[in-house]
Write a protein that holds these residues in place. Structure first.
Motif, PDB file in Angstrom:
ATOM      1  N   TYR A   1      60.167  36.716  60.951  1.00  0.00           N
ATOM      2  CA  TYR A   1      58.877  36.363  61.535  1.00  0.00           C
ATOM      3  C   TYR A   1      58.650  37.030  62.883  1.00  0.00           C
ATOM      4  O   TYR A   1      57.509  37.140  63.334  1.00  0.00           O
ATOM      5  CB  TYR A   1      58.726  34.849  61.635  1.00  0.00           C
ATOM      6  N   ALA A   2      59.727  37.479  63.521  1.00  0.00           N
ATOM      7  CA  ALA A   2      59.564  38.232  64.767  1.00  0.00           C
ATOM      8  C   ALA A   2      58.848  39.541  64.486  1.00  0.00           C
ATOM      9  O   ALA A   2      58.245  40.147  65.377  1.00  0.00           O
ATOM     10  CB  ALA A   2      60.918  38.494  65.403  1.00  0.00           C
ATOM     11  N   MET A   3      58.911  40.007  63.223  1.00  0.00           N
ATOM     12  CA  MET A   3      58.292  41.277  62.874  1.00  0.00           C
ATOM     13  C   MET A   3      56.790  41.149  62.684  1.00  0.00           C
ATOM     14  O   MET A   3      56.068  42.145  62.778  1.00  0.00           O
ATOM     15  CB  MET A   3      58.921  41.837  61.601  1.00  0.00           C
ATOM     16  N   VAL A   4      56.312  39.947  62.432  1.00  0.00           N
ATOM     17  CA  VAL A   4      54.888  39.769  62.120  1.00  0.00           C
ATOM     18  C   VAL A   4      53.972  40.275  63.247  1.00  0.00           C
ATOM     19  O   VAL A   4      53.074  41.072  62.983  1.00  0.00           O
ATOM     20  CB  VAL A   4      54.587  38.302  61.740  1.00  0.00           C
ATOM     21  N   PRO A   5      54.215  39.844  64.506  1.00  0.00           N
ATOM     22  CA  PRO A   5      53.318  40.351  65.564  1.00  0.00           C
ATOM     23  C   PRO A   5      53.410  41.867  65.748  1.00  0.00           C
ATOM     24  O   PRO A   5      52.410  42.511  66.060  1.00  0.00           O
ATOM     25  CB  PRO A   5      53.789  39.621  66.828  1.00  0.00           C
ATOM     26  N   VAL A   6      54.601  42.427  65.536  1.00  0.00           N
ATOM     27  CA  VAL A   6      54.765  43.870  65.729  1.00  0.00           C
ATOM     28  C   VAL A   6      54.072  44.636  64.597  1.00  0.00           C
ATOM     29  O   VAL A   6      53.387  45.631  64.839  1.00  0.00           O
ATOM     30  CB  VAL A   6      56.266  44.247  65.821  1.00  0.00           C
ATOM     31  N   ILE A   7      54.217  44.148  63.367  1.00  0.00           N
ATOM     32  CA  ILE A   7      53.514  44.781  62.244  1.00  0.00           C
ATOM     33  C   ILE A   7      52.008  44.709  62.486  1.00  0.00           C
ATOM     34  O   ILE A   7      51.281  45.692  62.309  1.00  0.00           O
ATOM     35  CB  ILE A   7      53.854  44.085  60.898  1.00  0.00           C
ATOM     36  N   GLU A   8      51.545  43.531  62.943  1.00  0.00           N
ATOM     37  CA  GLU A   8      50.113  43.371  63.197  1.00  0.00           C
ATOM     38  C   GLU A   8      49.638  44.401  64.215  1.00  0.00           C
ATOM     39  O   GLU A   8      48.610  45.041  64.039  1.00  0.00           O
ATOM     40  CB  GLU A   8      49.817  41.953  63.690  1.00  0.00           C
ATOM     41  N   HIS A   9      50.426  44.566  65.288  1.00  0.00           N
ATOM     42  CA  HIS A   9      50.036  45.513  66.321  1.00  0.00           C
ATOM     43  C   HIS A   9      49.971  46.930  65.758  1.00  0.00           C
ATOM     44  O   HIS A   9      49.029  47.672  66.020  1.00  0.00           O
ATOM     45  CB  HIS A   9      51.021  45.455  67.489  1.00  0.00           C
ATOM     46  N   GLU A  10      50.995  47.299  64.963  1.00  0.00           N
ATOM     47  CA  GLU A  10      51.077  48.675  64.465  1.00  0.00           C
ATOM     48  C   GLU A  10      50.012  48.989  63.413  1.00  0.00           C
ATOM     49  O   GLU A  10      49.414  50.048  63.451  1.00  0.00           O
ATOM     50  CB  GLU A  10      52.465  48.938  63.875  1.00  0.00           C
ATOM     51  N   VAL A  11      49.784  48.078  62.473  1.00  0.00           N
ATOM     52  CA  VAL A  11      48.895  48.440  61.360  1.00  0.00           C
ATOM     53  C   VAL A  11      47.462  47.940  61.511  1.00  0.00           C
ATOM     54  O   VAL A  11      46.540  48.561  60.993  1.00  0.00           O
ATOM     55  CB  VAL A  11      49.460  48.000  59.981  1.00  0.00           C
ATOM     56  N   VAL A  12      47.263  46.832  62.237  1.00  0.00           N
ATOM     57  CA  VAL A  12      45.901  46.317  62.385  1.00  0.00           C
ATOM     58  C   VAL A  12      45.252  46.858  63.656  1.00  0.00           C
ATOM     59  O   VAL A  12      44.191  47.458  63.630  1.00  0.00           O
ATOM     60  CB  VAL A  12      45.874  44.766  62.396  1.00  0.00           C
TER      61      VAL A  12
END
Lengths: 173, 190
Positions: B31-42
């Motif tokens: 779940y730590a990856m969720v904000p980072v994925i959001e930043h990178e792809v959204v």
């Protein structure tokens, strides 16, 4: 060769039944690697968890790589890691196909509406779990507070907060 | 699928680079990856809308396996078909695989150094903040009473009753489907 096959099969099964993600999968991994196959002691498993919390990536992948390496070297690590990723990847694509087809049906929207609070709760629970093992010093709590304000007000890339925190920790703590 | 067909090498390379970075920097689990994925792809790449990303998270958490891997498979697939799904999985998995391989080969030699431990403790502090931020963004987009009450109830169940997170997912689906059924019944009756 036999060890490689057993590794693949074990971690494929762990991936396939690893509902709930992250820490919810750990008891499953523990049962298979410690109790069923005896690949490591309980103590060693606890040590891996500590390491997995410090290393990047999902804890299921960290554990698979580590156990695979200990059992059969590089190829063991590769096979175990592939195994634990493969089943979820296939399942999620199949589920997504069905859900996308019925995306506008009230039933799927209804399920999504119920999944939303579940997702928020799971994310917060994950923050709680990490805080539980790391808020031992006030400095860490202060770093969390600063990063929380920074992430919501300044909107830099999240990666900068991780790098900055690492620098503060490495130099000052 | 709306994305371009597979075989777009440049898109696949960018996809791999972004997911590799996500995998490399997210200490502290899925779940730590969720904000980072959001930043990178959204936010940065603009590949998905916030709603599309939310739908992908719903599907990812309802299926077995790490949420970070599941969501990168779905994001990759949406953008570049089957090759994209493969690249998404590979990019997210490879960094943890490589780092863990080094750890397994030289166990205990670095992990016990006090400076290393302090560094990781500080990083975990930032991680907590990032995860809370990811949850806060979802709350800000959906702050109706039902969502807030259910979130509080689910969170309490996990913390104090130690209910397995997957049962929370099942409960979420059940509540959502039942509410829809109730709405339909009410609509039919009056």
């Amino acid at each position: 060769m036999a060890a490689i096959l057993v590794l693949f099969q074990t971690f494929f099964t762990i991936g396939l039944f690893g509902f709930g993600g992250g820490y919810a999968i750990l008891p499953l991994i523990q049962r298979q690697t410690v109790d069923v196959h005896g690949w490591m002691s309980l103590r060693e498993f606890a040590d891996i968890l500590a390491v997995a919390q410090m290393t990047p990536g999902p804890v299921a992948i960290n554990t698979a790589t580590y156990v695979g390496y200990r059992v059969a070297g590089f190829w063991g690590a590769s096979v175990a890691t592939t195994g634990v990723v493969l089943a979820p990847a296939l399942v999620v694509v199949m589920v997504s196909r069905v859900a996308t087809r019925y995306l506008h049906s009230g039933w799927v929207q209804g399920a999504f509406n119920g999944l939303r609070p579940a997702l928020i709760a799971l994310i917060l629970y994950s923050a709680y779990s990490v805080a539980l093992v790391s808020f031992e010093r006030w400095v860490v709590v202060a770093i969390a507070a600063v990063a929380l304000i920074g992430a919501n007000v300044l909107r830099f890339s999240p990666l900068w907060y991780i790098v900055a925190a690492a620098a503060v920790g490495g130099v000052f703590l | 699928m709306t994305g371009p067909a597979g075989g777009n090498i440049r898109l696949l390379t960018t996809l791999f680079a972004r997911f590799f970075r996500v995998g490399l920097f997210t200490i502290g689990g899925g779940y730590a990856m969720v904000p980072v994925i959001e930043h990178e792809v959204v936010r940065k790449a603009g590949w998905l809308s916030a709603t599309e990303f939310e739908h992908i998270l719903f599907l990812a958490q309802s299926c077995p396996g790490p949420i970070a891997v599941n969501s990168s498979v779905l994001i990759g697939r949406k953008l570049a078909g089957r090759p994209g799904a493969f690249i998404g999985a590979l990019g997210t998995t490879l960094p943890s695989f490589l780092v863990m391989l080094v750890f397994a080969a030289f166990v205990g030699t670095i992990a016990t150094h006090p400076r290393i431990i302090a560094t990781f403790a500080a990083v975990r502090g930032a991680i907590v903040a990032l995860i809370v931020t990811a949850a806060w963004r979802l709350v800000r987009r959906n702050h109706d009473l039902a969502t807030l009450v259910l979130t509080a109830a689910f969170l309490s169940l996990m913390i104090w009753v130690e209910v397995n997170p997957f049962l929370i997912v099942v409960a979420g689906i059940a509540v959502g489907v039942l509410r829809h059924a109730a709405d339909r019944l009410r609509g039919r009756v009056g």
